[in-house]
Design a protein around this motif. Structure first.
Motif, PDB file in Angstrom:
ATOM      1  N   VAL A  81      -4.823   9.479  -2.881  1.00 24.41           N
ATOM      2  CA  VAL A  81      -3.801   8.816  -2.653  1.00 24.41           C
ATOM      3  C   VAL A  81      -3.199   7.738  -4.359  1.00 24.41           C
ATOM      4  N   VAL A  82      -4.600   7.181  -4.913  1.00 26.99           N
ATOM      5  CA  VAL A  82      -4.153   6.529  -5.855  1.00 26.99           C
ATOM      6  C   VAL A  82      -3.452   6.809  -6.806  1.00 26.99           C
ATOM      7  N   LYS A  83      -2.940   8.634  -7.303  1.00 25.79           N
ATOM      8  CA  LYS A  83      -2.184   9.056  -7.640  1.00 25.79           C
ATOM      9  C   LYS A  83      -0.025   8.933  -6.575  1.00 25.79           C
ATOM     10  N   ARG A  84      -0.392   8.488  -6.148  1.00 24.22           N
ATOM     11  CA  ARG A  84       1.230   8.205  -5.397  1.00 24.22           C
ATOM     12  C   ARG A  84       1.353   7.236  -5.334  1.00 24.22           C
ATOM     13  N   LEU A  85       0.098   5.627  -5.291  1.00 21.13           N
ATOM     14  CA  LEU A  85      -0.092   4.948  -5.170  1.00 21.13           C
ATOM     15  C   LEU A  85       1.589   4.309  -6.532  1.00 21.13           C
ATOM     16  N   ARG A  86       0.567   4.318  -7.057  1.00 24.63           N
ATOM     17  CA  ARG A  86       0.814   4.219  -8.824  1.00 24.63           C
ATOM     18  C   ARG A  86       1.905   4.913  -9.468  1.00 24.63           C
ATOM     19  N   ALA A  87       3.004   6.567  -8.587  1.00 25.50           N
ATOM     20  CA  ALA A  87       4.122   7.020  -8.464  1.00 25.50           C
ATOM     21  C   ALA A  87       4.998   5.811  -7.603  1.00 25.50           C
ATOM     22  N   LEU A  88       4.627   4.972  -6.878  1.00 24.28           N
ATOM     23  CA  LEU A  88       5.719   3.964  -6.204  1.00 24.28           C
ATOM     24  C   LEU A  88       5.682   3.018  -6.334  1.00 24.28           C
ATOM     25  N   ASP A  89       5.293   2.962  -8.191  1.00 23.50           N
ATOM     26  CA  ASP A  89       5.191   1.242  -8.588  1.00 23.50           C
ATOM     27  C   ASP A  89       4.449   0.469  -7.747  1.00 23.50           C
ATOM     28  N   MET A  90       3.249   0.386  -7.269  1.00 21.07           N
ATOM     29  CA  MET A  90       2.482  -0.771  -6.483  1.00 21.07           C
ATOM     30  C   MET A  90       2.046  -0.996  -7.491  1.00 21.07           C
ATOM     31  N   PRO A  91       1.502  -2.381  -7.471  1.00 22.01           N
ATOM     32  CA  PRO A  91       1.266  -2.725  -8.663  1.00 22.01           C
ATOM     33  C   PRO A  91      -1.053  -2.262  -8.387  1.00 22.01           C
ATOM     34  N   ILE A  92      -1.492  -2.238  -9.752  1.00 28.55           N
ATOM     35  CA  ILE A  92      -2.829  -2.589  -9.849  1.00 28.55           C
ATOM     36  C   ILE A  92      -3.580  -3.279  -8.969  1.00 28.55           C
ATOM     37  N   GLU A  94      -3.027  -3.925  -5.932  1.00 29.54           N
ATOM     38  CA  GLU A  94      -2.701  -3.678  -4.805  1.00 29.54           C
ATOM     39  C   GLU A  94      -2.856  -2.445  -4.193  1.00 29.54           C
ATOM     40  N   VAL A  95      -3.219  -1.482  -5.650  1.00 25.30           N
ATOM     41  CA  VAL A  95      -4.096  -0.179  -5.375  1.00 25.30           C
ATOM     42  C   VAL A  95      -5.572  -0.489  -4.931  1.00 25.30           C
ATOM     43  N   ARG A  96      -5.790  -1.613  -5.749  1.00 29.14           N
ATOM     44  CA  ARG A  96      -7.218  -2.013  -5.432  1.00 29.14           C
ATOM     45  C   ARG A  96      -7.960  -2.288  -3.793  1.00 29.14           C
ATOM     46  N   GLU A  97      -6.791  -2.458  -3.531  1.00 24.44           N
ATOM     47  CA  GLU A  97      -6.964  -3.626  -2.635  1.00 24.44           C
ATOM     48  C   GLU A  97      -6.569  -2.647  -1.254  1.00 24.44           C
ATOM     49  N   VAL A  98      -5.195  -1.326  -1.202  1.00 25.75           N
ATOM     50  CA  VAL A  98      -5.538  -0.210  -0.427  1.00 25.75           C
ATOM     51  C   VAL A  98      -6.548   0.154  -0.539  1.00 25.75           C
ATOM     52  N   VAL A  99      -7.285   0.700  -1.936  1.00 27.74           N
ATOM     53  CA  VAL A  99      -8.192   1.800  -1.588  1.00 27.74           C
ATOM     54  C   VAL A  99      -9.887   1.393  -1.234  1.00 27.74           C
ATOM     55  N   GLY A 100      -9.943   0.040  -1.494  1.00 29.05           N
ATOM     56  CA  GLY A 100     -11.558  -0.909  -0.968  1.00 29.05           C
ATOM     57  C   GLY A 100     -11.082  -1.586  -0.151  1.00 29.05           C
ATOM     58  N   ALA A 101     -10.148  -0.900   0.779  1.00 29.67           N
ATOM     59  CA  ALA A 101      -9.992  -1.692   2.310  1.00 29.67           C
ATOM     60  C   ALA A 101     -11.167  -1.485   2.735  1.00 29.67           C
ATOM     61  N   PRO A 102     -11.604  -2.477   4.060  1.00 30.83           N
ATOM     62  CA  PRO A 102     -12.222  -2.490   4.574  1.00 30.83           C
ATOM     63  C   PRO A 102     -12.173  -1.530   6.356  1.00 30.83           C
ATOM     64  N   ASP A 103     -10.989  -0.880   6.584  1.00 34.46           N
ATOM     65  CA  ASP A 103     -10.877  -0.372   8.016  1.00 34.46           C
ATOM     66  C   ASP A 103      -9.339   0.078   7.641  1.00 34.46           C
ATOM     67  N   ILE A 111      -0.415  -0.280   2.704  1.00 39.84           N
ATOM     68  CA  ILE A 111       0.685   0.692   2.151  1.00 39.84           C
ATOM     69  C   ILE A 111       2.034   0.457   2.722  1.00 39.84           C
ATOM     70  N   ALA A 112       1.648   0.220   3.764  1.00 41.09           N
ATOM     71  CA  ALA A 112       3.427   0.308   4.905  1.00 41.09           C
ATOM     72  C   ALA A 112       4.304  -0.970   4.138  1.00 41.09           C
ATOM     73  N   ALA A 113       3.083  -1.895   4.018  1.00 36.27           N
ATOM     74  CA  ALA A 113       3.879  -2.941   3.534  1.00 36.27           C
ATOM     75  C   ALA A 113       5.293  -2.907   1.651  1.00 36.27           C
ATOM     76  N   HIS A 114       4.351  -2.457   1.347  1.00 38.16           N
ATOM     77  CA  HIS A 114       4.629  -1.796  -0.118  1.00 38.16           C
ATOM     78  C   HIS A 114       5.473  -0.574   0.080  1.00 38.16           C
ATOM     79  N   LEU A 115       5.384   0.255   0.693  1.00 41.90           N
ATOM     80  CA  LEU A 115       6.615   1.276   1.451  1.00 41.90           C
ATOM     81  C   LEU A 115       8.170   1.245   1.465  1.00 41.90           C
ATOM     82  N   GLN A 116       7.591  -0.075   2.383  1.00 44.31           N
ATOM     83  CA  GLN A 116       9.409  -0.481   3.086  1.00 44.31           C
ATOM     84  C   GLN A 116       9.886  -1.562   1.978  1.00 44.31           C
TER      85      GLN A 116
END
Length: 304
Positions: A81-92, A94-103, A111-116
């Motif tokens: 998942v981290v690899k794909r998020l970085r392939a989408l140029d997601m800032p680090i 935000e990546v930390r926020e995604v993998v550390g999300a509480p739910d 993820i959806a906000a960044h994809l949009q």
């Protein structure tokens, strides 16, 4: 055990007291070296160390004396998942926020906000977006039967060259076409599918010497090759754990994750190149979803 075998097992115990006494629960995880985790996830050692430093993907354990990092096979999906998020140029951050999300809901909203945003800005990110969505969906990770195989030495014609892991696809396809043309010009009959040998440093360092080969029935004495970069080569004999992957090569890391985890948990991995045989290759179809690749991970056999 060596290389991609069972590198270590971390055992944690917890004690829960109650009126009648206590209970000890034991949880066992399979740990692998950073090199093997690099091959399983297609993330370089440099990238893994960086993700550790910024708190995105921390090793399961670190040896206090040597500093060696150990990762759990259960961390493979997170790394993908981290690899794909970085392939989408997601800032680090935000990546930390995604993998550390509480739910899951919070994670998917981020993820959806960044994809949009990315879909509006860059049309060329569609492939990475599709890969990420595949991972988020249920039961989409590559899976298949793993078998053990002993392969004899094979005579082949081959092309090798130093390539970068990211962006090496065009070089690989050009080499495959060149081998097919040389075989036709020299009247050589293929004894197996065209394939490639991927060395460890290609995964771990991001640069390595890739070998593209075509097994043939002839021997070096039986035919002269045209002038060029194609040369005779003997593919070494060896044992391997093999799995068939169907689909586009951009998502090949899901197959490597499944196969590498299987080897780490149930076999003894050895040093050596990972072999891919292109059963249905880009020379035969333009549809990525129709590609069929056999991935062979070198192992040490302990039983027939």
């Amino acid at each position: 055990m060596s290389s991609a075998g069972v590198q270590g097992r971390a055992v944690q115990a917890s004690f829960a007291a109650s009126r009648g006494g206590g209970r000890i629960e034991r949880v066992t995880e399979t740990l692998v070296s950073i090199g093997d985790f690099s091959r399983m996830t297609h993330l370089t050692i440099k990238a893994l160390r960086y993700y550790h430093q910024v708190g995105v993907l921390e090793p399961r354990s670190i040896d206090p004396d040597s500093g060696y990092r150990r990762y759990a096979t259960a961390q493979v999906p997170i790394a993908q998942v981290v690899k794909r998020l970085r392939a989408l140029d997601m800032p680090i951050d935000e990546v930390r926020e995604v993998v550390g999300a509480p739910d899951v809901e919070t994670r998917n909203l981020a993820i959806a906000a960044h994809l949009q945003r990315m879909e509006q800005q860059l049309a060329q990110t569609s492939s990475a977006v599709s890969s990420l969505r595949d991972l988020l969906g249920p039961a989409t990770v590559a899976s298949g039967e793993v078998v053990f195989r002993s392969t004899p030495a094979q005579q082949a014609i081959a092309i090798d060259g130093d390539v970068e892991f990211d962006g090496g696809g065009p070089w690989l396809l050009a080499a495959m076409r060149e081998l097919a043309d040389v075989a036709d010009a020299a009247g050589l009959r293929a004894s197996g599918p065209i394939g490639a040998l991927f060395p460890r440093d290609l995964f771990e360092e991001g640069v390595g010497r890739l070998v593209v080969f075509l097994p043939v029935y002839a021997t070096p004495d039986g035919g002269e090759l045209p002038d060029g970069r194609t040369a005779w080569r003997e593919l070494p004999a060896g044992d391997s754990a093999v799995m068939v992957y169907r689909g586009r090569h951009a998502d090949m890391d899901t197959a490597y994750g499944v196969l590498g985890s299987y080897v780490a948990e149930r076999a003894i991995g050895v040093a050596g190149a990972i072999r891919e045989d292109f059963i249905v290759s880009a020379l035969q179809t333009d549809r990525e979803q129709d590609l069929v690749t056999e991935v062979a991970w070198p192992v040490f056999r302990t039983s027939p």
